[in-house]
Scaffold this motif. Sequence first.
Motif, PDB file in Angstrom:
ATOM      1  N   GLY A   1     -36.098  -2.994   4.047  1.00 31.25           N
ATOM      2  CA  GLY A   1     -36.275  -2.337   2.758  1.00 31.25           C
ATOM      3  C   GLY A   1     -37.498  -2.908   2.067  1.00 31.25           C
ATOM      4  O   GLY A   1     -37.983  -3.989   2.425  1.00 31.25           O
ATOM      5  N   SER A   2     -38.022  -2.196   1.090  1.00 33.13           N
ATOM      6  CA  SER A   2     -39.182  -2.696   0.346  1.00 33.13           C
ATOM      7  C   SER A   2     -39.283  -2.002  -0.999  1.00 33.13           C
ATOM      8  O   SER A   2     -38.785  -0.884  -1.188  1.00 33.13           O
ATOM      9  N   ILE A   3     -39.928  -2.701  -1.930  1.00 35.35           N
ATOM     10  CA  ILE A   3     -40.297  -2.135  -3.228  1.00 35.35           C
ATOM     11  C   ILE A   3     -41.777  -2.416  -3.415  1.00 35.35           C
ATOM     12  O   ILE A   3     -42.253  -3.514  -3.123  1.00 35.35           O
ATOM     13  N   SER A   4     -42.520  -1.405  -3.903  1.00 33.24           N
ATOM     14  CA  SER A   4     -43.968  -1.533  -4.082  1.00 33.24           C
ATOM     15  C   SER A   4     -44.397  -0.993  -5.428  1.00 33.24           C
ATOM     16  O   SER A   4     -43.760  -0.083  -5.980  1.00 33.24           O
ATOM     17  N   VAL A   5     -45.501  -1.544  -5.935  1.00 37.63           N
ATOM     18  CA  VAL A   5     -46.121  -1.060  -7.180  1.00 37.63           C
ATOM     19  C   VAL A   5     -47.620  -0.931  -6.942  1.00 37.63           C
ATOM     20  O   VAL A   5     -48.165  -1.559  -6.034  1.00 37.63           O
ATOM     21  N   PRO A   6     -48.299  -0.120  -7.753  1.00 37.34           N
ATOM     22  CA  PRO A   6     -49.753   0.034  -7.585  1.00 37.34           C
ATOM     23  C   PRO A   6     -50.524  -1.121  -8.211  1.00 37.34           C
ATOM     24  O   PRO A   6     -50.118  -1.688  -9.236  1.00 37.34           O
TER      25      PRO A   6
ATOM     26  N   GLY B   1     -38.114  -6.986   3.082  1.00 39.14           N
ATOM     27  CA  GLY B   1     -37.171  -7.836   3.795  1.00 39.14           C
ATOM     28  C   GLY B   1     -35.963  -7.030   4.216  1.00 39.14           C
ATOM     29  O   GLY B   1     -35.990  -5.796   4.188  1.00 39.14           O
ATOM     30  N   PRO B   2     -34.893  -7.686   4.618  1.00 37.76           N
ATOM     31  CA  PRO B   2     -33.663  -6.963   4.974  1.00 37.76           C
ATOM     32  C   PRO B   2     -33.211  -6.077   3.824  1.00 37.76           C
ATOM     33  O   PRO B   2     -33.197  -6.508   2.667  1.00 37.76           O
ATOM     34  N   LYS B   3     -32.869  -4.834   4.134  1.00 30.64           N
ATOM     35  CA  LYS B   3     -32.612  -3.870   3.058  1.00 30.64           C
ATOM     36  C   LYS B   3     -31.411  -4.253   2.189  1.00 30.64           C
ATOM     37  O   LYS B   3     -31.326  -3.831   1.033  1.00 30.64           O
ATOM     38  N   GLU B   4     -30.507  -5.074   2.719  1.00 32.38           N
ATOM     39  CA  GLU B   4     -29.368  -5.510   1.912  1.00 32.38           C
ATOM     40  C   GLU B   4     -29.814  -6.338   0.705  1.00 32.38           C
ATOM     41  O   GLU B   4     -29.074  -6.455  -0.280  1.00 32.38           O
ATOM     42  N   ARG B   5     -31.025  -6.898   0.758  1.00 33.33           N
ATOM     43  CA  ARG B   5     -31.510  -7.730  -0.340  1.00 33.33           C
ATOM     44  C   ARG B   5     -32.131  -6.897  -1.473  1.00 33.33           C
ATOM     45  O   ARG B   5     -32.576  -7.457  -2.481  1.00 33.33           O
ATOM     46  N   PHE B   6     -32.154  -5.575  -1.294  1.00 36.12           N
ATOM     47  CA  PHE B   6     -32.742  -4.711  -2.319  1.00 36.12           C
ATOM     48  C   PHE B   6     -31.661  -3.885  -3.009  1.00 36.12           C
ATOM     49  O   PHE B   6     -31.830  -2.692  -3.260  1.00 36.12           O
ATOM     50  N   VAL B   7     -30.558  -4.550  -3.312  1.00 35.39           N
ATOM     51  CA  VAL B   7     -29.441  -3.884  -3.981  1.00 35.39           C
ATOM     52  C   VAL B   7     -29.812  -3.634  -5.443  1.00 35.39           C
ATOM     53  O   VAL B   7     -30.749  -4.219  -5.980  1.00 35.39           O
ATOM     54  N   THR B   8     -29.047  -2.771  -6.083  1.00 37.53           N
ATOM     55  CA  THR B   8     -29.391  -2.295  -7.419  1.00 37.53           C
ATOM     56  C   THR B   8     -29.546  -3.413  -8.442  1.00 37.53           C
ATOM     57  O   THR B   8     -30.478  -3.401  -9.247  1.00 37.53           O
ATOM     58  N   ASP B   9     -28.648  -4.399  -8.428  1.00 37.15           N
ATOM     59  CA  ASP B   9     -28.701  -5.428  -9.469  1.00 37.15           C
ATOM     60  C   ASP B   9     -29.884  -6.380  -9.302  1.00 37.15           C
ATOM     61  O   ASP B   9     -30.132  -7.223 -10.167  1.00 37.15           O
ATOM     62  N   ARG B  10     -30.627  -6.255  -8.213  1.00 41.03           N
ATOM     63  CA  ARG B  10     -31.798  -7.097  -7.990  1.00 41.03           C
ATOM     64  C   ARG B  10     -33.102  -6.308  -8.172  1.00 41.03           C
ATOM     65  O   ARG B  10     -34.165  -6.892  -8.309  1.00 41.03           O
ATOM     66  N   GLN B  11     -33.011  -4.995  -8.152  1.00 42.32           N
ATOM     67  CA  GLN B  11     -34.199  -4.149  -8.192  1.00 42.32           C
ATOM     68  C   GLN B  11     -35.012  -4.346  -9.468  1.00 42.32           C
ATOM     69  O   GLN B  11     -36.238  -4.466  -9.413  1.00 42.32           O
TER      70      GLN B  11
END
Length: 268
Positions: free
Chosen positions: A195-200, A216-226
């Motif tokens: 999983g990943s999160i990106s910004v410009p 990283g592992p997509k489990e680490r991108f759960v809602t309460d951490r986003q």
Amino acid sequence: MSTMRTDSSRIAVLSKMAEILDVLTEDSSITLQALSQQLNLPRPTIYRIVQTLIDLGILTPSNQPGRRLIHWASSSRNTHALENASQESLQRLVSKFRDTASIYTRVGSARVCIARVEGVESLRHTIQVGTPLPLHVGSAGRILLAWLDDETRDRLIHESVTFFPGQSPPSFSGWQEIREKQWAISLGERESALGSISVPIFTGTNQVLAALSISGPKERFVTDRQDAIISALQQEAHKITQLLCSAKNEHALSATPQPPQSIVNKED
């Protein structure tokens, strides 16, 4: 004698390839007929060389840089300022979230990682800096595509799918939403476990220069951490833009001719 002739012929072909690439760099939409007239080469010769460049992955069918050319170019692209400006931000992100932090830029219809700090978890996302990756999957690709016009975006997605046939494009139409929120997330697109999160990262004129990502592992991108990840990414992206603008202004100032000392003294 025949060996000399063969070597000479090979050099001539390489010279023609270079000339063709020079022209296509300036105008990728030029027709074979126009290319033939401009270079004073037979049209069949132009066709064979261009087709060979496409087959070798040096060009795409639409005369854009191919995967092989992107790979060659990525190590020498002028990204030193961006790399230098981003190092402290990448380190801070890894220290805070323990996942891999990266900078991606668009090269043709691929995205290339130009700077990276590996995460410290035992399970982490690892790729080699300079490796071309699909533009049409992943949060970084969406950031690099979102601010383009619709026609250009559709063309690049089509070419990216052609380059990376094993990566099916997800159904997605939320480009306006990405522009408004200024972040994107992907879960299990390029690799099912990631999983990943990106910004410009914007230039001083609000053009998208690159994408700043945590992956990283997509489990680490759960809602309460986003929310925490997005906020930290956006803050660091802003800092990188400020550093780039500051470095650019300092360079412009140092390049400005100074009046002779005698004139300065007279004005004083």
